[in-house]
Design an enzyme around this catalytic site. Sequence first.
Site, PDB file in Angstrom:
ATOM      1  N   TYR A 109       0.795  -1.228  -0.030  1.00 26.19           N
ATOM      2  CA  TYR A 109       0.058  -0.015   0.046  1.00 26.19           C
ATOM      3  C   TYR A 109       0.781   1.342   0.096  1.00 26.19           C
ATOM      4  O   TYR A 109       2.032   1.323   0.480  1.00 26.19           O
ATOM      5  CB  TYR A 109      -0.991   0.070   1.042  1.00 26.19           C
ATOM      6  CG  TYR A 109      -1.888   1.356   1.449  1.00 26.19           C
ATOM      7  CD1 TYR A 109      -2.950   1.124   0.497  1.00 26.19           C
ATOM      8  CD2 TYR A 109      -1.336   2.331   2.043  1.00 26.19           C
ATOM      9  CE1 TYR A 109      -3.812   2.322   0.939  1.00 26.19           C
ATOM     10  CE2 TYR A 109      -2.289   3.287   2.029  1.00 26.19           C
ATOM     11  CZ  TYR A 109      -3.492   3.440   1.444  1.00 26.19           C
ATOM     12  OH  TYR A 109      -4.164   4.479   1.411  1.00 26.19           O
ATOM     13  N   TRP A 161       1.303   5.806  -1.377  1.00 27.40           N
ATOM     14  CA  TRP A 161       1.061   6.950  -2.366  1.00 27.40           C
ATOM     15  C   TRP A 161       2.224   7.348  -2.963  1.00 27.40           C
ATOM     16  O   TRP A 161       1.971   8.390  -3.675  1.00 27.40           O
ATOM     17  CB  TRP A 161       0.900   7.977  -1.018  1.00 27.40           C
ATOM     18  CG  TRP A 161      -0.825   8.403  -1.068  1.00 27.40           C
ATOM     19  CD1 TRP A 161      -1.455   7.566  -0.299  1.00 27.40           C
ATOM     20  CD2 TRP A 161      -1.564   9.358  -1.449  1.00 27.40           C
ATOM     21  NE1 TRP A 161      -2.939   8.049  -0.405  1.00 27.40           N
ATOM     22  CE2 TRP A 161      -2.840   9.135  -1.212  1.00 27.40           C
ATOM     23  CE3 TRP A 161      -1.079  10.439  -2.361  1.00 27.40           C
ATOM     24  CZ2 TRP A 161      -3.729   9.957  -1.566  1.00 27.40           C
ATOM     25  CZ3 TRP A 161      -2.207  11.179  -2.872  1.00 27.40           C
ATOM     26  CH2 TRP A 161      -3.582  11.219  -2.495  1.00 27.40           C
TER      27      TRP A 161
HETATM   28  N1  LIG Z   1      -1.981   7.807  12.465  1.00 30.01           N
HETATM   29  C1  LIG Z   1      -2.346   8.090  11.269  1.00 30.01           C
HETATM   30  N2  LIG Z   1      -1.979   7.105  10.589  1.00 30.01           N
HETATM   31  C2  LIG Z   1      -2.338   7.230   9.372  1.00 30.01           C
HETATM   32  C3  LIG Z   1      -3.473   8.105   8.509  1.00 30.01           C
HETATM   33  C4  LIG Z   1      -3.953   8.971   9.856  1.00 30.01           C
HETATM   34  O1  LIG Z   1      -4.682   9.799   9.332  1.00 30.01           O
HETATM   35  N3  LIG Z   1      -3.545   8.930  11.188  1.00 30.01           N
HETATM   36  N4  LIG Z   1      -3.798   8.052   7.468  1.00 30.01           N
HETATM   37  C5  LIG Z   1      -3.561   6.968   6.801  1.00 30.01           C
HETATM   38  C6  LIG Z   1      -3.814   7.207   5.293  1.00 30.01           C
HETATM   39  S1  LIG Z   1      -5.313   7.830   5.044  1.00 30.01           S
HETATM   40  C7  LIG Z   1      -2.890   6.937   4.268  1.00 30.01           C
HETATM   41  S2  LIG Z   1      -3.514   7.073   2.673  1.00 30.01           S
HETATM   42  C8  LIG Z   1      -1.654   6.352   4.544  1.00 30.01           C
HETATM   43  C9  LIG Z   1      -0.539   6.676   3.831  1.00 30.01           C
HETATM   44  O2  LIG Z   1       0.688   5.829   3.847  1.00 30.01           O
HETATM   45  P1  LIG Z   1       1.799   5.722   2.835  1.00 30.01           P
HETATM   46  O3  LIG Z   1       1.128   6.025   1.538  1.00 30.01           O
HETATM   47  O4  LIG Z   1       2.646   4.601   3.062  1.00 30.01           O
HETATM   48  O5  LIG Z   1       2.634   7.029   3.076  1.00 30.01           O
HETATM   49  P2  LIG Z   1       3.906   7.983   2.332  1.00 30.01           P
HETATM   50  O6  LIG Z   1       4.606   8.711   3.238  1.00 30.01           O
HETATM   51  O7  LIG Z   1       2.861   8.743   1.221  1.00 30.01           O
HETATM   52  O8  LIG Z   1       4.772   7.042   1.619  1.00 30.01           O
HETATM   53  C10 LIG Z   1       4.946   6.765   0.447  1.00 30.01           C
HETATM   54  C11 LIG Z   1       6.361   6.203   0.134  1.00 30.01           C
HETATM   55  O9  LIG Z   1       6.950   6.092  -1.221  1.00 30.01           O
HETATM   56  C12 LIG Z   1       7.927   6.657  -1.350  1.00 30.01           C
HETATM   57  N5  LIG Z   1       7.881   6.814  -2.998  1.00 30.01           N
HETATM   58  C13 LIG Z   1       7.605   8.043  -3.573  1.00 30.01           C
HETATM   59  N6  LIG Z   1       7.786   7.613  -4.866  1.00 30.01           N
HETATM   60  C14 LIG Z   1       8.293   6.418  -5.138  1.00 30.01           C
HETATM   61  C15 LIG Z   1       8.776   5.819  -6.339  1.00 30.01           C
HETATM   62  O10 LIG Z   1       8.583   6.187  -7.506  1.00 30.01           O
HETATM   63  N7  LIG Z   1       9.162   4.578  -6.100  1.00 30.01           N
HETATM   64  C16 LIG Z   1       9.240   3.892  -4.893  1.00 30.01           C
HETATM   65  N8  LIG Z   1       9.696   2.912  -4.702  1.00 30.01           N
HETATM   66  N9  LIG Z   1       8.952   4.806  -3.858  1.00 30.01           N
HETATM   67  C17 LIG Z   1       8.361   5.978  -4.049  1.00 30.01           C
HETATM   68  C18 LIG Z   1       8.318   7.891  -0.665  1.00 30.01           C
HETATM   69  O11 LIG Z   1       9.587   8.043  -0.535  1.00 30.01           O
HETATM   70  C19 LIG Z   1       7.390   7.431   0.660  1.00 30.01           C
HETATM   71  O12 LIG Z   1       8.292   6.796   1.551  1.00 30.01           O
HETATM   72  O13 LIG Z   1      -1.263   6.756   5.920  1.00 30.01           O
HETATM   73  C20 LIG Z   1      -2.235   6.214   7.084  1.00 30.01           C
HETATM   74  N10 LIG Z   1      -1.841   6.384   8.262  1.00 30.01           N
HETATM   75  N1  LIG Z   2      -1.529  18.469   2.619  1.00 31.82           N
HETATM   76  C1  LIG Z   2      -2.062  17.009   2.848  1.00 31.82           C
HETATM   77  N2  LIG Z   2      -3.206  16.814   2.169  1.00 31.82           N
HETATM   78  C2  LIG Z   2      -3.532  15.442   2.240  1.00 31.82           C
HETATM   79  C3  LIG Z   2      -2.622  14.588   2.715  1.00 31.82           C
HETATM   80  C4  LIG Z   2      -1.698  14.660   3.319  1.00 31.82           C
HETATM   81  O1  LIG Z   2      -0.910  13.815   3.899  1.00 31.82           O
HETATM   82  N3  LIG Z   2      -1.100  16.036   3.326  1.00 31.82           N
HETATM   83  N4  LIG Z   2      -3.505  13.238   2.569  1.00 31.82           N
HETATM   84  C5  LIG Z   2      -4.532  12.867   1.678  1.00 31.82           C
HETATM   85  C6  LIG Z   2      -5.112  11.716   1.996  1.00 31.82           C
HETATM   86  S1  LIG Z   2      -4.347  10.185   1.548  1.00 31.82           S
HETATM   87  C7  LIG Z   2      -6.116  11.685   2.618  1.00 31.82           C
HETATM   88  S2  LIG Z   2      -6.792  10.139   3.004  1.00 31.82           S
HETATM   89  C8  LIG Z   2      -7.011  12.739   2.716  1.00 31.82           C
HETATM   90  C9  LIG Z   2      -7.541  12.696   4.485  1.00 31.82           C
HETATM   91  O2  LIG Z   2      -8.378  13.663   4.615  1.00 31.82           O
HETATM   92  P1  LIG Z   2      -9.018  13.530   6.110  1.00 31.82           P
HETATM   93  O3  LIG Z   2      -9.233  12.368   6.389  1.00 31.82           O
HETATM   94  O4  LIG Z   2     -10.468  14.352   5.947  1.00 31.82           O
HETATM   95  O5  LIG Z   2      -8.150  14.464   6.715  1.00 31.82           O
HETATM   96  P2  LIG Z   2      -7.714  14.582   8.429  1.00 31.82           P
HETATM   97  O6  LIG Z   2      -6.591  15.579   8.407  1.00 31.82           O
HETATM   98  O7  LIG Z   2      -7.417  13.148   8.954  1.00 31.82           O
HETATM   99  O8  LIG Z   2      -8.964  14.922   9.140  1.00 31.82           O
HETATM  100  C10 LIG Z   2      -9.804  16.382   8.679  1.00 31.82           C
HETATM  101  C11 LIG Z   2     -10.356  16.916   9.965  1.00 31.82           C
HETATM  102  O9  LIG Z   2     -11.101  16.217  10.739  1.00 31.82           O
HETATM  103  C12 LIG Z   2     -11.006  16.606  12.046  1.00 31.82           C
HETATM  104  N5  LIG Z   2     -11.334  15.669  13.265  1.00 31.82           N
HETATM  105  C13 LIG Z   2     -10.651  14.442  13.611  1.00 31.82           C
HETATM  106  N6  LIG Z   2     -11.418  13.697  14.332  1.00 31.82           N
HETATM  107  C14 LIG Z   2     -12.371  14.269  14.248  1.00 31.82           C
HETATM  108  C15 LIG Z   2     -13.751  13.813  15.010  1.00 31.82           C
HETATM  109  O10 LIG Z   2     -13.964  12.822  15.769  1.00 31.82           O
HETATM  110  N7  LIG Z   2     -14.918  14.567  14.627  1.00 31.82           N
HETATM  111  C16 LIG Z   2     -14.699  15.643  14.033  1.00 31.82           C
HETATM  112  N8  LIG Z   2     -15.857  16.325  13.658  1.00 31.82           N
HETATM  113  N9  LIG Z   2     -13.743  16.024  13.494  1.00 31.82           N
HETATM  114  C17 LIG Z   2     -12.651  15.350  13.337  1.00 31.82           C
HETATM  115  C18 LIG Z   2      -9.457  16.896  12.280  1.00 31.82           C
HETATM  116  O11 LIG Z   2      -9.375  17.867  13.349  1.00 31.82           O
HETATM  117  C19 LIG Z   2      -9.113  17.530  10.799  1.00 31.82           C
HETATM  118  O12 LIG Z   2      -9.418  18.856  10.962  1.00 31.82           O
HETATM  119  O13 LIG Z   2      -6.011  13.807   3.033  1.00 31.82           O
HETATM  120  C20 LIG Z   2      -5.474  13.861   1.713  1.00 31.82           C
HETATM  121  N10 LIG Z   2      -4.685  15.162   1.530  1.00 31.82           N
HETATM  122 MO   LIG Z   3      -5.298   8.235   2.257  1.00 30.52          MO
END
Ligand SMILES: Nc1nc2c(c(=O)[nH]1)N[C@H]1C(S)=C(S)[C@@H](COP(=O)(O)OP(=O)(O)OC[C@H]3O[C@@H](n4cnc5c(=O)[nH]c(N)nc54)[C@H](O)[C@@H]3O)O[C@H]1N2
Ligand SMILES: Nc1nc2c(c(=O)[nH]1)N[C@H]1C(S)=C(S)[C@@H](COP(=O)(O)OP(=O)(O)OC[C@H]3O[C@@H](n4cnc5c(=O)[nH]c(N)nc54)[C@H](O)[C@@H]3O)O[C@H]1N2
Ligand SMILES: [Mo]
Length: 837
Positions: free
Chosen positions: A145, A147
């Site tokens: 998994y 990004w």
């Molecule tokens: N506590 C907490 N944890 C969370 C979340 C949260 O809200 N709270 N959110 C979750 C969510 S929604 C998501 S989507 C995940 C994201 O989790 P990940 O997708 O695992 O996070 P990234 O940091 O985007 O990791 C991407 C990695 O790919 C590498 N990369 C970039 N380009 C390339 C390439 O061309 N080739 C290769 N081989 N590698 C490359 C980058 O250097 C980086 O280390 O995290 C989850 N984890």
């Molecule tokens: N700059 C930036 N943009 C991103 C990403 C990133 O890593 N960086 N990640 C991307 C990805 S993979 C994803 S999945 C999306 C995630 O998008 P979201 O899941 O919507 O983003 P979050 O930042 O986890 O949370 C959004 C808001 O929800 C609030 N929140 C947290 N818990 C609660 C709750 O229990 N109740 C309520 N009402 N609010 C709550 C937080 O305080 C925050 O302000 O964003 C995408 N966009």
């Molecule tokens: Mo995500």
Amino acid sequence: MKTNRREFLKLGAALSLAPMLPSNLFAGANTQVVKNGEIFTAAHWGMLKATVKDGKIISSKPYQTLSKIPNPLQDTMADLVYKTRITAPMVRKSYLENPDSPKPELRGIDEWVEVKYEDAIKLVARELKKTREQKGMQSIFAGSYGWYSSGKLHNPRILLHRFMNLSGGFVGTLGDYSTGASQVIMPHVVGSIEVYEQQTSWPVVLEHSKVVVLWGMNPISTLRIAWSATDDQGFKYFEQLKDSGKEIIIIDPLWSETGKFFGDKAKWIAPRPNTDTAMMLGMAHHLYTTGKYDKEFIANYTTGFDKFLPYLLGKSDKTPKSAKWASKICGIKESVIKNLAETIYANRTMLMSGWAMQRAHHGEQPHWMLVTLASMLGQIGLPGGGFGLSYHYSNGGAPTCAGGVLGGINAASVGIVENGKYKGLASQAKGGESAQSWLNAGTDYAFPVARVAEAILNPGKTLEHNGTKITYPDIDFIYWAGGNPITQHQDVNTNIKAWRRPRTVVVNEIYWTPTAKMADIVFPVTTQYERNDLTMTGDYSNQNIAPMKQVVEKQHGAKDDYQIFSDLSKAYADGLVEAFTEGGKTEMDWLEEFYNVAANAVNANTALGITMPKFDEWWNKNEPTTFAPTLESESWVRMAEFREDPILNALGTPSGLIEIYSDTIAAMNYDDCAAHPKWFEPVEWLGMKNKPAKFHLITVHPTDRLHSQQNNTSLRDNYAIANREPLLINTKDAAKLGIKNGDLVRVYNARGEVLAGAEVSDDIIPGVVRLREGAWYDGFGDGLCKNGCANTLTIDIPTSKLANGNISHTGLVNVEKYKGAAPELTAFKAPKGAKNS
Ligand SMILES: Nc1nc2c(c(=O)[nH]1)N[C@H]1C(S)=C(S)[C@@H](COP(=O)(O)OP(=O)(O)OC[C@H]3O[C@@H](n4cnc5c(=O)[nH]c(N)nc54)[C@H](O)[C@@H]3O)O[C@H]1N2
Ligand SMILES: Nc1nc2c(c(=O)[nH]1)N[C@H]1C(S)=C(S)[C@@H](COP(=O)(O)OP(=O)(O)OC[C@H]3O[C@@H](n4cnc5c(=O)[nH]c(N)nc54)[C@H](O)[C@@H]3O)O[C@H]1N2
Ligand SMILES: [Mo]
């Protein structure tokens, strides 16, 4: 023909080195890397213009600015290319000494040894084959998994799957981290996943909505990126919303970047985290008992409201879900709950919601309850009314453009390798049933993505999932390309135990991330700025086709994932590389093919009035092609057809209607997900008895990063406090703990501990603290993460048996001022035996 053309291209490239001859004199796409000048390219964070001087990146700037909202992620290209790189293929010492007994317990702390690229390829091919032969394809986990980077060709996960499929199969995953709960519950409720679907178009919202609720979303932060590349339109629309004079209501425990952006133009309602379902139930109860709900909509477009009512009214459990009841749970005054309900009933209201509240224990409930509430308002399918689960993501609501969509590399399907020879796809090499059993061998074992640590630790255990049963495979070989699971998966300490179980771990990475440090073999890969690719922009709008032209030469001998998997195919079996590369296609061959898919569609549609030139000509121009929305897409209203005729345009649910009660879920008979939306207490929350710790931790997405990506850039200087990730804490709470702004603090619970820098402010309610996800885990020594990786503290249990999503926004922590000398930060240092770049 093909070979000739490639030979000619080589010649063209060689000749074009000669001075005085402009390269465009030659036919063919020019792939020469420009040493001085401006180059157009693109990334998740948008379309970019890079400036290079003597072959080095000087700066990167946005290609366009549609709004005044800044996006500093766009200016990090040089850091991303030059900092923290893995400088050579490397193997962990104990693994190199004896791959059959590789001391997996030393992962993360062992020394590393540099090896020749060819030797690393041979080693991985040999060990992969060994594991497959001894333990079957189900012991190979390549869910991988992540990004990674934008691009239709250099997609490490799909390339890994392509290699793993063709070479004999692997186990993958189901769903994702982003919307793990919603994407499983929503099909039961409205017949589609909703979270990744086009929203009622922004022009319609701006014209018709009177009230806009931003329920747990932070678009001013999350719209900095898109899955493909952001088209920047989301910011533009939120600016227009701010200036529209509409009533804007933000429901969030913290006053985020979005709150600050709207300032006094928005109202702030700040519930306790994870209590939104109770708050919505209180609103629904008030609307029902005062008769302020749309009886006709409920009767004609929904099913099961009658079975939900006894619960709402407390007839089934002696607890009416009144506003008073809700108030005690969510901490919002009864009058505020009632007023909010009345406001959204009396006005055309768009209920926009982010995804954080479904990444919580029982995360299936909030969006189900939101749809129920929206059904009671009766505005679903009307212009500017209803609900929308993707306005904060990838520019949802920006009207879809009419144009072409690029092709892309695919994961192929399972192939057969026998006696060192590739025999073809299973579907062809094996007939009928036998082929199917080959194909099923991997897919039968696929499990929900966020159960990965549990799966690795518990081979043979059965998991209930959305009405099915899944048996965890016995994973002995992990290959990850394009993700950073050690930082991103919940409960790092348990995850590290899991990662120390298999015999082999291979990682393709650009940087020495914690995940790379936990591998046995690492291949250094190029950044997106060191290769050529193509991307669309705006995941919903498809507004641009953008070239991603190579900006600088490949650094430190890094290779493209395409190259690595091609070489692995070659080493794995005779004939496999031909299948993997479709007879030797180069980077530019693929790109031309992907481009032609879009160009042919555009050129065939004369109504568009756009002619896309031959690929070479287009590529050499190094500019995007921009498409326009249509009158229909600009005025598009989600679920309008359903509203017009719920029989002809039935939803994809069993009843064809919105299911407030689901017979399908009832039949699953789960104790943690009922047949209608319901308030369940999370395992840890502020209202529980015998709290294991004091503060609720929310781990939102980072504003100045994409997850863990860019933590290693100079943007960190803007947000780090005491050289750690900032912990946002309320002024009163901090005072009680003797903590001042800028102090180094220790954040801990039974699962782990981290260091963070205190950011003291009233932008967060008392009792709640925020640590953004994505700080590189820095705790391989003694378990204390010195950088502030949020997942060291989060809980690794599923939302429920229905969806098995992650619950990264649920969990309690303690906070104290850190005493003693601050330990040195090592998150961005190369491990023992490896060089720092
Ligand atoms: N506590 C907490 N944890 C969370 C979340 C949260 O809200 N709270 N959110 C979750 C969510 S929604 C998501 S989507 C995940 C994201 O989790 P990940 O997708 O695992 O996070 P990234 O940091 O985007 O990791 C991407 C990695 O790919 C590498 N990369 C970039 N380009 C390339 C390439 O061309 N080739 C290769 N081989 N590698 C490359 C980058 O250097 C980086 O280390 O995290 C989850 N984890
Ligand atoms: N700059 C930036 N943009 C991103 C990403 C990133 O890593 N960086 N990640 C991307 C990805 S993979 C994803 S999945 C999306 C995630 O998008 P979201 O899941 O919507 O983003 P979050 O930042 O986890 O949370 C959004 C808001 O929800 C609030 N929140 C947290 N818990 C609660 C709750 O229990 N109740 C309520 N009402 N609010 C709550 C937080 O305080 C925050 O302000 O964003 C995408 N966009
Ligand atoms: Mo995500």
